[in-house]
Design a protein around this motif. Sequence first.
Motif, short mmCIF file in Angstrom:
data_model
loop_
_atom_site.label_atom_id
_atom_site.label_comp_id
_atom_site.label_asym_id
_atom_site.label_seq_id
_atom_site.Cartn_x
_atom_site.Cartn_y
_atom_site.Cartn_z
N UNK A 175 6.89 -41.34 36.14
CA UNK A 175 7.03 -40.80 34.78
C UNK A 175 6.27 -39.48 34.59
N UNK A 176 6.80 -38.42 35.20
CA UNK A 176 6.21 -37.10 34.92
C UNK A 176 6.29 -36.79 33.44
N UNK A 177 5.44 -35.88 33.00
CA UNK A 177 5.27 -35.66 31.56
C UNK A 177 5.19 -34.18 31.24
N UNK A 192 -3.61 -37.67 30.72
CA UNK A 192 -2.23 -37.74 31.17
C UNK A 192 -2.17 -38.14 32.65
N UNK A 193 -3.00 -37.50 33.46
CA UNK A 193 -3.02 -37.81 34.89
C UNK A 193 -3.52 -39.25 35.09
N UNK A 199 2.63 -34.38 36.99
CA UNK A 199 2.82 -35.65 37.68
C UNK A 199 1.59 -35.91 38.54
N UNK A 200 1.48 -37.11 39.09
CA UNK A 200 0.23 -37.50 39.72
C UNK A 200 0.46 -38.36 40.95
N UNK A 238 -4.71 -37.06 41.97
CA UNK A 238 -4.45 -35.63 41.88
C UNK A 238 -3.32 -35.41 40.90
N UNK A 239 -3.52 -34.53 39.93
CA UNK A 239 -2.45 -34.15 39.02
C UNK A 239 -1.91 -32.80 39.41
#
Lengths: 351, 351, 351
Positions: free
Chosen positions: A30-32, A77-78, A112-113, A136-137
Amino acid sequence: MAKDIGHATKTNPGRFFEDYRLGEVIEHAVPRTVSGGERALYHALYPARHALYSSDEFARTCGLPTSPVDDMITFHTVFGKSVPDISLNAVANLGYAEGRFHQPVYPGDTLQATSQVIGLKQNSNGKTGVVYVRTEGRNQHGSVVLDYVRWVMVRKRDEGAAAPDPVVPDLASVVDPATLILPEGLDFTHYDLTLAGERHRLGDYAVGEVIDHVDGVTIEEAEHMMATRLWQNTSKTHFDVTPRADRRRLIYGGHVMSMARALSFNGLANAQMIAAINGGSHANPCFAGDTLRAWSEVLATAPTAAPGVGAIRLRLVAVNEDGRAGALKDAAGKYLPHVLLDLDYWALMPV
Amino acid sequence: MAKDIGHATKTNPGRFFEDYRLGEVIEHAVPRTVSGGERALYHALYPARHALYSSDEFARTCGLPTSPVDDMITFHTVFGKSVPDISLNAVANLGYAEGRFHQPVYPGDTLQATSQVIGLKQNSNGKTGVVYVRTEGRNQHGSVVLDYVRWVMVRKRDEGAAAPDPVVPDLASVVDPATLILPEGLDFTHYDLTLAGERHRLGDYAVGEVIDHVDGVTIEEAEHMMATRLWQNTSKTHFDVTPRADRRRLIYGGHVMSMARALSFNGLANAQMIAAINGGSHANPCFAGDTLRAWSEVLATAPTAAPGVGAIRLRLVAVNEDGRAGALKDAAGKYLPHVLLDLDYWALMPV
Amino acid sequence: MAKDIGHATKTNPGRFFEDYRLGEVIEHAVPRTVSGGERALYHALYPARHALYSSDEFARTCGLPTSPVDDMITFHTVFGKSVPDISLNAVANLGYAEGRFHQPVYPGDTLQATSQVIGLKQNSNGKTGVVYVRTEGRNQHGSVVLDYVRWVMVRKRDEGAAAPDPVVPDLASVVDPATLILPEGLDFTHYDLTLAGERHRLGDYAVGEVIDHVDGVTIEEAEHMMATRLWQNTSKTHFDVTPRADRRRLIYGGHVMSMARALSFNGLANAQMIAAINGGSHANPCFAGDTLRAWSEVLATAPTAAPGVGAIRLRLVAVNEDGRAGALKDAAGKYLPHVLLDLDYWALMPV
């Protein structure tokens, strides 16, 4: 009439201790894409006032193209991306280390992470183990925006599963200030202290100085849930009253981090950007109804290569209404019951 | 000293049953431009994680220009516009049918709505009647983004008013999957299951399969009111404690729809886009303090013309904490008291 | 073990009465860029429906380039900037006068604020004094967007400090409608009454007419705190339950203003833009749990130079659930206990 239920196969049960392999890289889902909406919500949820994150014009005066989103939006977020793979079955979030912000995140960026397993150690009780990951983001260009190590205690699914060879990574107790990564173009030589809100430059802070940030905020359920959801953090304990006998929701530790950081504006208005997270403990749980206060201790200062920019190492402590600035641990070295957060970080400040 | 009050002439009393004419088209007021702000708020209010609505990059991989706003934002916005004209004096929201999403809505789009009266039937008590409307949402280019039928029970202003000739529209019990409208360019052949969060494709779901979505969310007053206001839904019952003796606010049924849909990510992460709403019942009221859970039943699958894209028909059920996955109605066919929502929809999923 | 605490020197203690000098200009900190995020949050926090602030298309029909942010966002943002310098030690916010909106604020604009001290008068008790300031908000081009006068009662730090020569500015009781500043290009000749939501033009309102806006909203802690934080208003009393024995948080008066203004849509949907604030009193405090209602009285009307645009002067009154439309003061001229706000303003309306 009840029907067959397929959730055993379709829903995410989370990983258990024996599911992790040393060295494996887990790509989180789920990238944001973040926007001005996240920025506005951050300012509605926390009393954030650092000018560089409030004003495009102020950010430009500091050499940035526009105002980035708050560094903690990047962190949350990450972190949120990693929850379903790392901490869904975690018993405790034990610590952070070697967190470095590589570049600011701007509205329109997509994060994304990934996490790499860098350590595994089963506990002597045979029921749990500690998993160390470096998370890692990255943004839409594939560039790292943040990396940090965290370690969590995770349940075993099967207590009989073999213990892995114990590997505990060698982690720096503090990020070497010489390795801090400065945003490209950052320049505080035209920094406007009046618009920033305080006149204190790096040289005005003494190592050992403690600052009581004075203001308090009483926490509401709706607010911490909105924040935690916004980072797509799915940890059940923050949203659902039914698992606990006292029907309380445990507040995401990151909510306390952001609240304390925002409160620290009063006395540290010029500690503009977070450059590194050296370590952190969620010393005691936080619940709705608690009134949060914060205090900081200056741990060190350092120069940087960017014009006019220095680094300040701060201990940021969040306490509830029974806490007191400067009071952290008891004689035995245990956190006082009123301490909720003890965070050690580097910030960038005009010299 | 009190003065003369002109509200009888200036404020909107809403329409009563006898104010509707078969065939008339009502243009709803207050067009709405949506932005990244609505998107961020949606993610703060619901644990929404479908990747296509979270990431511009993911959406591009699926052939869309950028990430659209959640389909339920479109639904709620269009629905909200219709409230002052259709349901201000409604006793009950009886049902939905033939809902089709014609194209995605993107930040910057402006929505407005019209409703056509397609059925009228006075109830035998002579006090109320059922109004059937087909509501249509259009964007700034005048193109339809969504249309659906709903029917509501509305009070008569004057019980002596003549009953209209009863007309009950012939409504499809399910939208024919051959008539689903696919977003232009939609292509799931490069769909990234890892980033989407689950590995289950359309072929992995069996008709009749029930999925317990596991997670629960305890609902707060502030959250449902913020959501409902954001869609400019003016129904008094959601905001004002004074009309009811128990001083409770009835939660907008759409809040339950969005919460359940977001919770269904856990097990249906790849049911990305809502293509149609076949029907829906707000089986029991929802109040703040309720802990919502959700389960889904696979009702059907179908191919589509878009590359790599299939359709899955789902029953989405929201329950409170006393509910149980798979349990829907009692032996007499009545909804169990713990069922809040029973929604029947088509979603688009990679094959 | 507790450490030395430096907050006496680092945190902002606020100004006391004797710290103000007649004529001095105070530049307020923390400029703010607003975006679609602020707009969406405003619509989530208040039932705002005025079409010009809801739809880019509607705004263009009125001659504006796009939909501006609500005028009260401008007011609250500018007001919030002034709090740390003007009202941190205020005992009471006594009044407003001569408020004029000079131009709309659009997403992307950055606001900053200054205040000039235009009056000072020590109270006879020797413990407090009244400070009059004219506060001015400017955008990133340096153009004024709003200015207004407010006066507050401020504590003295040292009761022995000498009283300044008393200067009380001569303030207009109402902004002369001939001096209202109309947004460039504003034109209501193509104004769409259907999309706006009501058919009443300026000529349909009679001076002395009272409009009961009917709808009520019960207020939640999370909502008023999110609003107040979004304007970066740091007044402690809104956030922290610990100072008061009853552990209640006093709601920011501006929250009541925005709620009442939004409720006034029902009956005043065409009072689109706020052009001036003539005066205002926060008659009684507002607390979470209160159910707010609003009523308006038409005080005057006036022509303007813009095509199709007239001005309407309104008294907007917010009451709690015990209030009644039209009831404002008792026989002695004191506000009734159920009146929370009495605001006098000019709005722009199609003729």
